[in-house]
Motif scaffolding. Structure first.
Motif, PDB file in Angstrom:
ATOM      1  N   LYS A 604     -59.451 -71.537  45.771  1.00  0.00           N
ATOM      2  CA  LYS A 604     -60.538 -70.711  46.297  1.00  0.00           C
ATOM      3  C   LYS A 604     -61.856 -71.471  46.254  1.00  0.00           C
ATOM      4  N   PRO A 605     -62.701 -71.302  47.279  1.00  0.00           N
ATOM      5  CA  PRO A 605     -64.012 -71.964  47.270  1.00  0.00           C
ATOM      6  C   PRO A 605     -64.870 -71.561  46.073  1.00  0.00           C
ATOM      7  N   VAL A 606     -64.783 -70.284  45.664  1.00  0.00           N
ATOM      8  CA  VAL A 606     -65.577 -69.826  44.523  1.00  0.00           C
ATOM      9  C   VAL A 606     -65.175 -70.582  43.262  1.00  0.00           C
ATOM     10  N   SER A 607     -63.886 -70.845  43.121  1.00  0.00           N
ATOM     11  CA  SER A 607     -63.410 -71.581  41.949  1.00  0.00           C
ATOM     12  C   SER A 607     -63.953 -72.999  41.935  1.00  0.00           C
ATOM     13  N   THR A 608     -64.051 -73.616  43.109  1.00  0.00           N
ATOM     14  CA  THR A 608     -64.640 -74.953  43.204  1.00  0.00           C
ATOM     15  C   THR A 608     -66.112 -74.924  42.791  1.00  0.00           C
ATOM     16  N   MET A 609     -66.818 -73.896  43.240  1.00  0.00           N
ATOM     17  CA  MET A 609     -68.224 -73.751  42.844  1.00  0.00           C
ATOM     18  C   MET A 609     -68.349 -73.589  41.335  1.00  0.00           C
ATOM     19  N   LEU A 610     -67.452 -72.803  40.742  1.00  0.00           N
ATOM     20  CA  LEU A 610     -67.494 -72.611  39.294  1.00  0.00           C
ATOM     21  C   LEU A 610     -67.289 -73.933  38.567  1.00  0.00           C
ATOM     22  N   PHE A 611     -66.308 -74.701  39.006  1.00  0.00           N
ATOM     23  CA  PHE A 611     -65.997 -75.962  38.332  1.00  0.00           C
ATOM     24  C   PHE A 611     -67.189 -76.908  38.365  1.00  0.00           C
ATOM     25  N   PHE A 612     -67.703 -77.154  39.556  1.00  0.00           N
ATOM     26  CA  PHE A 612     -68.781 -78.139  39.661  1.00  0.00           C
ATOM     27  C   PHE A 612     -70.111 -77.587  39.149  1.00  0.00           C
ATOM     28  N   GLY A 613     -70.318 -76.283  39.238  1.00  0.00           N
ATOM     29  CA  GLY A 613     -71.537 -75.701  38.685  1.00  0.00           C
ATOM     30  C   GLY A 613     -71.598 -75.854  37.177  1.00  0.00           C
ATOM     31  N   TYR A 614     -70.504 -75.507  36.507  1.00  0.00           N
ATOM     32  CA  TYR A 614     -70.485 -75.608  35.051  1.00  0.00           C
ATOM     33  C   TYR A 614     -70.407 -77.062  34.581  1.00  0.00           C
ATOM     34  N   MET A 615     -69.702 -77.915  35.319  1.00  0.00           N
ATOM     35  CA  MET A 615     -69.656 -79.325  34.931  1.00  0.00           C
ATOM     36  C   MET A 615     -71.019 -79.990  35.108  1.00  0.00           C
ATOM     37  N   PHE A 616     -71.794 -79.527  36.090  1.00  0.00           N
ATOM     38  CA  PHE A 616     -73.155 -80.045  36.236  1.00  0.00           C
ATOM     39  C   PHE A 616     -74.000 -79.664  35.023  1.00  0.00           C
ATOM     40  N   LEU A 617     -73.879 -78.418  34.565  1.00  0.00           N
ATOM     41  CA  LEU A 617     -74.651 -77.988  33.397  1.00  0.00           C
ATOM     42  C   LEU A 617     -74.209 -78.744  32.141  1.00  0.00           C
ATOM     43  N   ILE A 618     -72.893 -78.937  31.987  1.00  0.00           N
ATOM     44  CA  ILE A 618     -72.395 -79.690  30.834  1.00  0.00           C
ATOM     45  C   ILE A 618     -72.902 -81.132  30.884  1.00  0.00           C
ATOM     46  N   SER A 619     -72.865 -81.728  32.071  1.00  0.00           N
ATOM     47  CA  SER A 619     -73.341 -83.109  32.215  1.00  0.00           C
ATOM     48  C   SER A 619     -74.839 -83.197  31.957  1.00  0.00           C
ATOM     49  N   LEU A 620     -75.595 -82.200  32.403  1.00  0.00           N
ATOM     50  CA  LEU A 620     -77.039 -82.187  32.162  1.00  0.00           C
ATOM     51  C   LEU A 620     -77.332 -82.112  30.666  1.00  0.00           C
ATOM     52  N   GLY A 621     -76.615 -81.233  29.954  1.00  0.00           N
ATOM     53  CA  GLY A 621     -76.798 -81.148  28.512  1.00  0.00           C
ATOM     54  C   GLY A 621     -76.398 -82.436  27.815  1.00  0.00           C
ATOM     55  N   PHE A 622     -75.311 -83.055  28.277  1.00  0.00           N
ATOM     56  CA  PHE A 622     -74.866 -84.331  27.719  1.00  0.00           C
ATOM     57  C   PHE A 622     -75.906 -85.414  27.967  1.00  0.00           C
ATOM     58  N   PHE A 623     -76.534 -85.386  29.141  1.00  0.00           N
ATOM     59  CA  PHE A 623     -77.589 -86.351  29.475  1.00  0.00           C
ATOM     60  C   PHE A 623     -78.773 -86.218  28.528  1.00  0.00           C
TER      61      PHE A 623
END
Length: 648
Positions: A604-623
């Motif tokens: 589902k497209p929504v699931s793709t948005m969830l994955f990359f949205g949350y991974m962006f936030l995790i990566s931002l916090g890691f940065f």
């Protein structure tokens, strides 16, 4: 700034030995008497292919007269858990066979709901005595003697159904079949010397699909079935119950279950061991060895710089030289002593990022300490999520204090405005992305959508607790005397010589992030599998050691890169120090893209948005976290070496 970051060395050294985490159970053991009722609660339906959990009763299962929701903490709500009562009747040590739960007649629209969820490989989650339902599976392992043996493991939940195919006898291709019969295997531990009664130590489910046939007339719970008797139980190979490819108006589905009890030698305190059992501990040790090799390499390089180069430099620079020609021939990092503490461009933004990095670092370290000590047991559903959220809120005081100390180091005075940006920037980005994603999840009618009441609670935590704590930390920092550089910047900025291509900021920043990411990427794989593939993760002992290695790697690689930069008379080190270690987050996000393409099967497209949205936030916090580690380490390094030389 010297006191902005707490000294964690004592804590780290004390806990280094804890390679294997243990857990303290989240609830006290319950002792059941013979025949006493054992409650089975239903939880969410979830799938790794959609990442959208749904309420169990969102599908037309057998429903009790009154659905009662269990009290849930904030972490459970954010995880999409919805725990409710069920119609299943279980009594301690009472064996049941072919127990009828209910009979339902489904219209085509209701059958389609089942078929759609089965195609998306949804799994059912149940709970008995705070233990999640599990499906047993086996793996082959080679023992120390070189012999092959089978090892038992648990997989969380069980499948709602399956799709037919040529590999499954008696099924048709592309037809969905529902598991309408379950065998509940419950294991108990008995020790009359320690306690009275019985304690449940395992909960396994064996699902089956069977097209039930009635022997005579329907008599409710007392109906006899031809397809299931105490002597001939439901087994694989029977005619399955289809929920798609049917032409009739209504389809009869009879839901049944068995209850089996068996004694177990496993004690109550060890009942989670099978759930948390590692199938690949050797890979984790390989990760530790790999990461340690990286640290030793960097440590050797850093030791060479400190013991040889810097020692020689200190001796030469501190000698009283009368030879003016020798003074003119001085080169290297000492020449920029009047520039190295000059404020960088965008100092406020740098201070905001460093302050937020302190906050995230404090949250991560404290969470890992609690996890290694066992206070975040999976028996406490939602405990990890709740701990991360609350610790981030309470660590706001470190964000205000650490960021303001650096802010004043640069000679800036608008601390109230700076504190405002520190308090809202990173949480604001997270809340905005989370709210947008939540709207899409809400549109899918998933229990993963956070209710508006919970959103308000998050805002209260943010503005009612976190923001005031950030201001409190800033106030304490502002009241102290501002830290002063060991070398006062000159009035006119020094010209920076032309740098070789391999010393460019772009190259050094992106090369610098490879080693920190390489030190932890194997553990990142298991964490991502836990988050996105719904697997248990409780290897916090390994994770804690990897975190220490990551900390050391970020510090050392940044110091080494900064030293080479200063040796070539480039004193613009502030941002480069932060970005060198922080660039490991870019590799984390790129790795998440590779993980998505190779491991995930999103439908589902929504699931793709969830994955990359949350991974962006995790990566931002890691940065922000790794960047702060590199920056603070480099700051102390620069302050130390320039404070050790004599200048006019």
């Amino acid at each position: 700034l010297n006191t902005a970051m707490p000294d964690l060395s004592v804590v780290l050294l004390t806990l280094l030995a804890a390679a294997e985490a243990f857990y303290l159970p989240g609830v006290a053991p319950r002792d059941y008497l013979y025949g006493e009722t054992v409650e089975l609660k239903v939880n969410k339906l979830d799938s790794v292919h959609t990442q959208l959990p749904y309420d169990f009763y969102s599908l037309p299962f057998c429903t009790p007269d009154k659905i009662e929701e269990s009290a849930e903490n904030l972490g459970e709500v954010l995880s999409g858990d919805r725990i409710e009562n069920s119609m299943y009747k279980i009594s301690m040590k009472i064996i049941e066979s072919c127990k009828i739960l209910c009979r339902k007649f489904y219209k085509q629209g209701e059958l389609k709901q089942f078929a759609d969820k089965i195609k998306e490989e949804y799994r059912i989650n149940w709970i008995v005595d705070n233990l999640p339902a599990a499906t047993k599976f086996y793996t082959q392992e080679i023992t120390a003697d070189g012999e092959m043996e089978y090892s038992t493991h648990y997989e969380k939940g069980f499948a709602l159904g399956f799709m037919g195919g040529e590999a499954i006898p008696g099924t048709l291709p592309d037809v969905a079949y529902v598991h309408n019969h379950v065998r509940l295997n419950l294991y108990y531990h008995e020790d009359s010397n320690s306690f009275k009664g019985f304690r449940i130590v395992a909960f396994e489910v064996e699902p089956y699909s069977v097209k039930h046939e009635i022997d005579g007339e329907w008599k409710g719970d007392h109906t006899k079935l031809l397809t299931c008797t105490p002597l001939h139980k439901v087994a694989a190979g029977m005619v399955p119950q289809a929920v798609s490819g049917l032409t009739g108006e209504d389809e009869e589905v009879i839901w049944t279950y068995d209850v089996q009890w068996a004694p177990s030698s496993v004690k109550w305190a060890s009942r989670w061991d099978l759930y948390l059992k590692m199938t690949d501990s050797q890979i984790h040790w390989f990760s530790i060895i790999n990461s340690t090799a990286i640290v030793l390499f960097l440590s050797a390089m850093l030791a060479m710089i400190m013991m040889r180069t810097l020692h020689r430099d200190f001796r030469r620079y501190n000698e009283i030289e009368d030879d003016e020609e020798a003074k003119r021939e001085e080169t290297g990092w000492k020449l920029v002593h009047a520039e190295v503490f000059r404020a960088p461009e965008f100092p406020t933004l740098l201070c905001v990022m460093v302050g937020t990095g302190y906050q995230l670092l404090g949250m991560a370290v404290t969470t890992l300490v609690f996890a290694v000590l066992g206070f975040l047991s999976p028996a406490n559903r939602g405990a990890l999520m709740l701990a991360l959220l609350l610790l981030f809120v309470f660590m706001g005081i470190f964000a205000g204090y650490g960021g303001t100390r650096l802010y004043r180091f640069f000679g800036l005075t608008e601390w109230v405005q700076f504190t405002f940006w520190t308090a809202i920037t990173f949480p604001g980005i997270c809340f905005t992305i989370f709210f947008i994603l939540n709207m899409f999840v809400w549109g899918e009618k998933s229990t993963g959508a956070v209710p508006y009441g919970t959103l308000i609670a998050l805002l209260v935590l943010w503005f009612g607790i976190s923001v005031p704590l950030v201001y409190l930390g800033s106030y304490f920092a502002f009241k102290r005397d501002p830290p002063k550089p060991v070398k006062k910047p000159g009035l006119i900025p020094r010209h920076i010589p032309e740098q070789a291509w391999y010393l460019s900021s772009f190259l050094s920043i992106f090369v610098g992030g490879i080693l920190p990411f390489g030190a932890c990427f194997i553990e990142i794989f298991f964490i991502m599998s836990s988050v996105w593939l719904h697997q248990f993760y409780y290897m916090f002992g390994f994770l804690f050691i990897v975190f220490i290695i990551l900390f050391i790697t970020c510090a050392e690689i940044t110091i080494v890169m900064c030293y080479f930069q200063l040796c070539h008379e480039d004193y613009h080190w502030w941002w480069r120090a932060f970005l060198t270690a922080g660039s490991s987050a870019l590799y984390l996000f790129l790795y998440s893209i590779m993980y998505f393409c190779t491991k995930m099967e999103i439908v589902k497209p929504v699931s793709t948005m969830l994955f990359f949205g949350y991974m962006f936030l995790i990566s931002l916090g890691f940065f922000l976290m790794t960047g702060t580690i590199g920056f603070v380490s480099t700051f102390y390094f620069v302050e130390t070496i320039y404070g050790s030389i004599k200048t006019e």
